[in-house]
Design an enzyme around this catalytic site. Structure first.
Site: not given
Ligand code: PEP
Ligand code: MG
Length: 581
Positions: A191, A298, A433, A457, A467, A504
């Site tokens: 993130h 988010r 996800e 995810d 990640r 997304c």
């Molecule tokens: C994802 O996991 O692709 C997502 C959009 O959510 P985040 O990146 O906030 O986990």
């Molecule tokens: Mg996610």
């Protein structure tokens, strides 16, 4: 000149003077003194050591009296550490030989020691790392090195160089002066990288240990496109990058012209391109870049950017501001996705062995209704002001989805009986996800109004790669054939059930991978606001048939690398204006 390779985290190029921060917690700028000042630094350190020793003795006396010798012994151990000959000799070597400031020498020596303890498998010894950091903090306090000072008091441009930046530290960077950053740790999907993109800060992460080689204030180039960082560049490199910055600016000026045009392919297929936001102020950038709406808000960043948990009223006011600014465009508000690398105050002292597989996201919300209910109430109240939809993250089982919907229904009933204006009929969706949700999608699809694939995810869990971990960053690819097949399956299930589906995750903001998504049948993409113009450009330059053909070819490939090479090649043919180098 020193060129280092890391992981591209946020695109763009930044050039500026380095602001080198210490490794953890205490933001101590790397600095040295003139040779004739080294003895002064040594004397400052000696005074700080005396001061801390006297505090520790007091603490030992007082706590032994109040809680027994056993507790007081903690401070005896700290005292011992303070006079440890090995640490003392490392400190004096850094100060007297390398002429580092006492502050910086303390921050490095204690950090390295704490880290070596943390790596030991013995839990008692690794616990002691906390004691080491505690003594470090006390010494730094006596030295007058105020935590966070360099970041809090910026008054000129800086490229931040750090061991690590958490998502909330990144969110709090001073946008007036910070031009970009690079870190030793971190992966492209974390993130921190996502926030950097939201802030349009070029960033490179996961470089590995290098901070000790860098001096504050030397010129740095952060190449967030290629994942390169160049320290003290020569004239030729500098002018090449300056030129690249100019060409990037020219391209983005040209892309601005697309702002009010629809995201329609050259053969007339209309897609929607929405924006992902972390902070309400990003709404302006979404509108300025021609977003069809907000496809992912988010909301957990409301928690990460503040010390206190927001109240229902604070949630409501923030959502209302965003919804009203959108002027009727839809917004998908995702309920809290806290946990893993997004740690709020309440979870900071709970340690989990595998936080990404732990109590995060919807699991955390369902276990803490005092956290979840105020947010849901605020969402239903904000829905009075526009086209608001709600989405649950990390849904793994049908039970979770049903439970979340049930909490939402009871919240709506409460609002009704309290006579508070709200809407109870808003569209409800889930993120796809987790591989379990993909394989069970036939069941989920009948219980939601829409689906959104979180490829960040999904790639992490499908490929068993953290990640945020630079050691396995190469494996973390949403273009991996295994992930591509999952996306294709989701599209098929959603189409059969006639349930809208979007993507997304970051996959949709990568122009080459976006081609593939379109070819696979995805018609709604949600991307960071800064990526809106480029993705719109891609969509308007291609035909559906071209994308479908590319997708069919990709389905025959067996490795992420081959998929990316093929797609990049196709993109360069289809949209040559995007090639900058
Ligand atoms: C994802 O996991 O692709 C997502 C959009 O959510 P985040 O990146 O906030 O986990
Ligand atoms: Mg996610």
């Amino acid at each position: 000149m020193l060129e280092l390779q890391g992981i591209p985290a946020s695109p763009g190029v930044a050039i500026g003077p380095a602001l080198v921060l210490d490794s953890v917690g205490y933001r101590i700028e790397r600095s040295t003194v003139a040779a004739d000042q080294a003895a002064n630094e040594a004397a400052r350190l000696a005074a700080a050591v005396d001061g801390v020793a006297s505090d520790l003795k007091n603490n030992q006396r007082e706590t032994s009296g109040a809680a027994g010798n056993h507790t007081g012994d903690i401070f005896a151990a700290h005292l011992q550490m303070l006079s440890d000959p090995r640490l003392a000799s490392e400190l004096s070597e850094r100060i007297l030989v390398r002429h580092q400031t006492a502050d910086y020498a303390v921050s490095r020596v204690f950090y390295t020691f704490a880290n070596s303890l943390k790596r030991l498998r013995n839990p008692i010894l690794s616990e002691r790392a906390q004691d080491v950091l505690d003594v470090q903090r006390q010494l730094l306090t006596h030295l007058g090195a105020i935590a966070d000072a360099p970041l809090a008091n910026l008054d000129s441009d800086a490229i931040v160089i750090a061991n690590n930046l958490t998502p909330s530290e990144t969110a709090n960077l001073d946008r007036e002066f910070v031009r970009g950053f690079c870190t030793e740790t971190g992966g492209s999907g974390g993130h921190t990288a996502i926030v950097a993109k939201g802030l349009e800060l070029p960033a490179v992460v996961g470089i590995g240990p290098f901070i000790d080689q860098i001096d504050s204030h030397c010129t740095v180039i952060v190449d967030g496109d290629q994942g390169k960082v160049i320290f003290a560049p020569d004239q030729e490199t500098l002018s090449r990058y300056r030129d690249l910055m100019v060409r990037r600016r020219t391209l983005s000026k040209r892309l601005e012209e697309l702002r009010d045009l629809p995201a329609e392919t050259a053969d007339g297929v209309r897609l929607t391109v929405s924006a992902n936001i972390e902070f309400p102020h990003e709404t302006a950038a979404c509108l300025a870049n021609g977003a069809d709406g907000i496809g992912l808000y988010r909301t957990e960043f409301l928690y990460l950017a503040s010390d206190d948990e927001p109240s229902e009223e604070e949630h409501y006011q923030v959502y209302r501001r965003v919804v009203e600014a959108l002027g009727g465009r839809p917004i998908v508000i995702r309920t809290l996705d806290l946990g893993a690398d997004k740690i709020a105050k309440r979870a900071a002292n709970q340690s989990e062995n595998n936080p990404f597989l732990g109590l995060r996201s919807i699991r955390l919300s369902l276990r803490n209704l005092e956290l979840f209910r105020p947010q849901l109430r605020a969402i239903l109240r904000a829905a009075v002001h526009g086209d608001v939809r709600v989405m649950f993250p990390l849904v793994t089982t049908l039970g979770e989805l049903r439970q979340a919907r049930m909490v939402m229904n009871t919240v709506a009933d409460d609002l009704e009986s309290e006579g508070i204006p709200h809407r109870s009929d808003i569209k409800t969706g889930m993120m796809v996800e987790v591989p379990a949700a993909v394989t069970m999608l036939e069941s989920f699809v009948h219980e939601v109004d829409f689906l959104s694939i979180g490829t960040n995810d999904l790639a992490q869990y499908a490929l068993a790669v953290d990640r945020t971990n630079p050691l396995v960053a190469e494996l973390y690819q949403s273009s991996d054939p295994a992930v591509v097949r999952m996306v294709r399956h989701c599209v098929e299930v959603a189409n059969r059930a006639e349930v809208p589906l979007s993507v997304c995750g970051e996959m949709s903001s990568n122009p080459a991978r976006a081609l593939l998504l379109i070819g696979l049948g995805v018609r709604n993409l949600s991307v960071p606001p800064s990526s809106l113009p480029i993705i719109k450009k891609v969509i308007r330059s291609v035909t559906l048939a071209d994308c479908q053909e590319a997708a069919a070819r990709v389905m025959k490939l067996e490795a992420a690398r081959d998929v990316d090479m093929f797609l990049t090649d196709r993109l360069e043919c289809m949209v040559p204006e995007l090639v900058l180098s």
